[in-house]
Design a protein around this motif. Sequence first.
Motif, short mmCIF file in Angstrom:
data_model
loop_
_atom_site.label_atom_id
_atom_site.label_comp_id
_atom_site.label_asym_id
_atom_site.label_seq_id
_atom_site.Cartn_x
_atom_site.Cartn_y
_atom_site.Cartn_z
N ALA A 24 -7.19 -0.52 -9.78
CA ALA A 24 -6.40 -1.72 -9.48
C ALA A 24 -7.29 -2.96 -9.45
O ALA A 24 -6.91 -4.02 -9.96
N ILE A 25 -8.49 -2.81 -8.88
CA ILE A 25 -9.41 -3.96 -8.80
C ILE A 25 -9.75 -4.46 -10.20
O ILE A 25 -9.81 -5.66 -10.45
N ILE A 57 0.85 -1.20 0.00
CA ILE A 57 0.00 0.00 0.00
C ILE A 57 0.88 1.24 0.00
O ILE A 57 2.05 1.17 0.29
N LYS A 100 -3.88 3.08 3.08
CA LYS A 100 -3.01 3.93 2.25
C LYS A 100 -2.98 5.36 2.77
O LYS A 100 -1.98 6.06 2.64
N SER A 148 -11.77 -2.69 -0.18
CA SER A 148 -11.25 -1.48 -0.83
C SER A 148 -11.25 -0.32 0.15
O SER A 148 -10.28 0.44 0.24
N GLN A 192 -7.61 2.75 -6.45
CA GLN A 192 -7.96 1.42 -5.93
C GLN A 192 -8.95 0.72 -6.86
O GLN A 192 -8.81 -0.46 -7.17
N ILE A 243 -7.11 8.38 -4.17
CA ILE A 243 -6.64 7.06 -3.74
C ILE A 243 -7.74 6.03 -4.04
O ILE A 243 -7.47 4.93 -4.51
N ALA A 244 -8.98 6.43 -3.80
CA ALA A 244 -10.10 5.51 -4.03
C ALA A 244 -10.18 5.14 -5.51
O ALA A 244 -10.35 3.97 -5.86
N THR A 285 -8.30 -0.84 2.34
CA THR A 285 -7.02 -0.54 1.68
C THR A 285 -6.84 0.96 1.49
O THR A 285 -5.75 1.51 1.73
N ILE A 286 -7.92 1.63 1.08
CA ILE A 286 -7.84 3.08 0.89
C ILE A 286 -7.45 3.74 2.22
O ILE A 286 -6.57 4.60 2.28
#
Lengths: 320, 630
Positions: B194-195, A320, B48, B41, B191, B187-188, B44-45
């Motif tokens: 990335a998904i 991350i 981060k 998510s 993400q 950032i979202a 993770t966000i």
Amino acid sequence: MISLQPDFCDIEIPEKEHYSIEDYSSSKARWCSGCGAHTILHSVQKLCTDEQLPPEKTVFVSGIGCSSRFPHYMKTYGFHGLHGRAFPVASGIKFRRPDLHVFVITGDGDCCSIGAGHWVHAIRYNMKMVVLLFDNSIYGLTKKQTSPTSPLGTHTNTHPTGSVLPPINPIQSTLGLANVSFVAQTVDWKPAHLNATLKKAYDHPGLAFVRIVQRCPIWMRENYEPTVKDPDAITVLNHENGIVLEENALKKFRHIQEHDPSNLVKAREVAELVKTTTPIGLFYQNKEAIRYDEYGAHNLGVPVEDRINAINSLMDKYAI
Amino acid sequence: MSNNSETIKSEPVKIKREQIREAVVEIVSDSGEGAQKCGQSLGTISAKMGNGVWTVEIIPAEIRPPARSKAGASGIRVRMGSKKVTNMGDHADMVVALNEQVLYGRIDQNAYKPGTYLLIENKWATDTEESNAAYTESIQKFKALGYIIHEIPMEKECLKHVSDPRKGKNMWVLGLLCNIYDRDLNIAAAQVKAIFSKKSDDIIQSNIDLLHAGYAYANDNLPMHFTIASKVSKEDFVVMNGNEAVSLGVMAAGIEVCSMYPITPATSASHAMAEKMESAGGLIHQAEDEIAAIGFAIGASYAGQTAVTITSGPGIALKTEFIGLAVMAEVPLVIVDVQRGGPSTGLPTKVEQGDLLAVLYGAAGDAPKIVLAPSTIEECFHYIILARKLAESFRTPVFVLTDANLATGVQPFPRPKIKSAWFPDPIDQSKWEEGVKAYDWDPKTGLSKRPIPGQKGGMYTLTGLAHDEESHVAYDPSINQRAAESRSRKLAALHKTLKEPKILGDKSGDLLLVGWGSTRGAIEEAVERARERGAKVSSLHLHFLSPMEPGLKSIFKNFKKVMTVEINYSDTIGNSLITEENRRYAQLAWYLRAQTLTDIDCFSNVYGQPLSPIQILEMLEKKLDLTLTE
Ligand SMILES: Cc1ncc(C[n+]2csc(CCOP(=O)(O)OP(=O)(O)O)c2C)c(N)n1
């Protein structure tokens, strides 16, 4: 040590060793006198000598039973494990050690009863190893209980009035398994055939399954004596690609049947002969079957840096 | 992240935000609606952004329970805070429900409190007559329970952007939550990208549109907005669950053979490594059953490559005979037990710490082995590396006990820097020293060096029968006593090298809580909160269960009471049939009572849920007769 091209490579010439049969024999075997295991032990030691197998590169893996004491009588590496579980252990040994010669020693209870699930899958894994099924049709070590290969009506301590189910035919069953690649049968009291079978099995590029009809003079004398004594009891399966006996040896048998071991359908038919005679020879061989040990060895020795890189690239997924 | 090309479309209307320290958010739905992806998510966000995070999956017992049913709650809980977060927390603050029926199951589990926000998909109000009635009735019930309800036209809003709202509703919800909790939208968006990285640009774009739409909806239509302070760390972090950490640990330990048979909740530990195991120089062997899996692993270990087998309780039951063999014949081996509810098939997806005694004593005869219990996701990684080293140094199987809570719990931790020192040396194929026996037991420590096939002169036949130093079958009974002593001494030798466990709180007081494994976060948070309110309570957490960490008896003496906190069954005092004499204790309590001759109490249950700090606090209130909760 001699040097060829000193700045290119050194070749170390190892001391030449020759192994004699004593190099494979450990303590005196504790089987009953007259037990078929003694002759098999001798035949295996002869094979090791003939093939000059380095004892440190040879592993005998067994389960539990009279027959499974075998590794203790070899002066090689050995693994005398659990009842029915020789196959998974042997597979785990061979998986990442292509340099080792692996033998599996198992009994009829060990292989065809408690270990039956592993038997099915070991055949499918088809890893290069020699499997010797010591089939005395009885539970020896635990003193005469019915085995899955006891003929119907065998008098045992669990079935004193005679066993009530028909036996498993290990040859037939093995021939029915996926990816089967070598199935042979021999008897412990015909040394020439036994030796030739072991040699053929050892040369096979895959799992060689050999059922050895084995005498148990203590619990099964009445079952074996007629077969051992009757010159008509055995039928030899003959073929140039099968287990080839010298002419003199072959002449000693009265019943010879031609059988091409490349023919699986025919092999299954011939396996039915068990009901009327004792067929010995090679039922089936396929040198092309997929081998799981080749998969196991395909990525040996990845350098540490590459391994770390692979782990880091997986770790990146979680970064991350 | 600021230079990300994905910029926010229109600066939303300025809203007032309440500063909070942490939030517990749940997304619940029927399975297959992407709630877990949404929550992961969000986690993770937040990680981060530098927040502490813990996520835990909400799993229905069935793979496909009937849609919109009370028992069908599937989803995820995300706890995010300005500081490190170590457990799932108490009650949820905010719940997004894609249908209202699934909320019942969570309410039964006491997951919510009066004041919890429920954001409910309102399409069921007009879907069919039947759903309409159930919906209206439920909304009334929820209001009566004191929850704050917002009925939200999620599907209708999504349909403005996509034709199939079942695909993408979760990203709209993610946008909604990002707005409510002030998550960084760049950032979202990264993400979301990335998904869907393996999908087409169109799909990526439509999901990003949904994210923005959900964000804007919350901005314009909802009254509650919060912000959680965060600090981005300079260090690199990774975020993963315990099974993934085990998986990476296996690879980083240099283990080349992972031999397994699928079983929930352990299987995903093998999935996680599958993609890279081959390039990392190893292989996964999927055996025909658990017995074969461990037999295969033992074979590989015997031949010089210490292997791992990963399983759960029912698998351990099957492996037991082989575990005994590995102890008896001194074969190094790593066994990971991701514990689930038992006995028998039990609660396959739910947590329990029910295998401790089975693992310690489950074998025939005396079978001493090393047992470790990681308590965090990070430890799940490092303990595998430790386990392999211990297995080889002590020539014995080593257990690593995790559980369903660690397996699925997600937490960020500093990214491990893989070291070549973690890898084993190449298989020793040197000539075996002449005269040294296969089990040359050191009389003091029981330790011995192990010959490996290929070593000239080292030939021996390993056996599960009682054997002497040369691995010869023992016909003389005194050999068995000596051999058993040697195997036992190894644990005593390891015990000598261990440090006393650290105590959280004072070294003396009214009560000491003792835990092991995944309960650490909840126990320590409860203890800290209780101490803030003046309770004289401390805790310690055991990581080595066999051999036991040293000094426990004297530590216990300094507390008026000692009690374990565990997730397994124990009789609660109070039932008329239960007496001090027949009470069946929680497993660690049982073990500690025997080892330390201390009257140790226990608090444990088998609801199949991770413990929350509030449960422990409520128990402490009763034990200590103090007010510790609001
Ligand atoms: C788990 C387990 N169950 C049962 C036994 C007892 N047992 C040992 S050997 C054996 C049967 C042996 O028969 P077989 O495999 O035919 O070998 P033989 O002794 O005839 O060579 C049994 C039942 C055991 N050792 N382990």
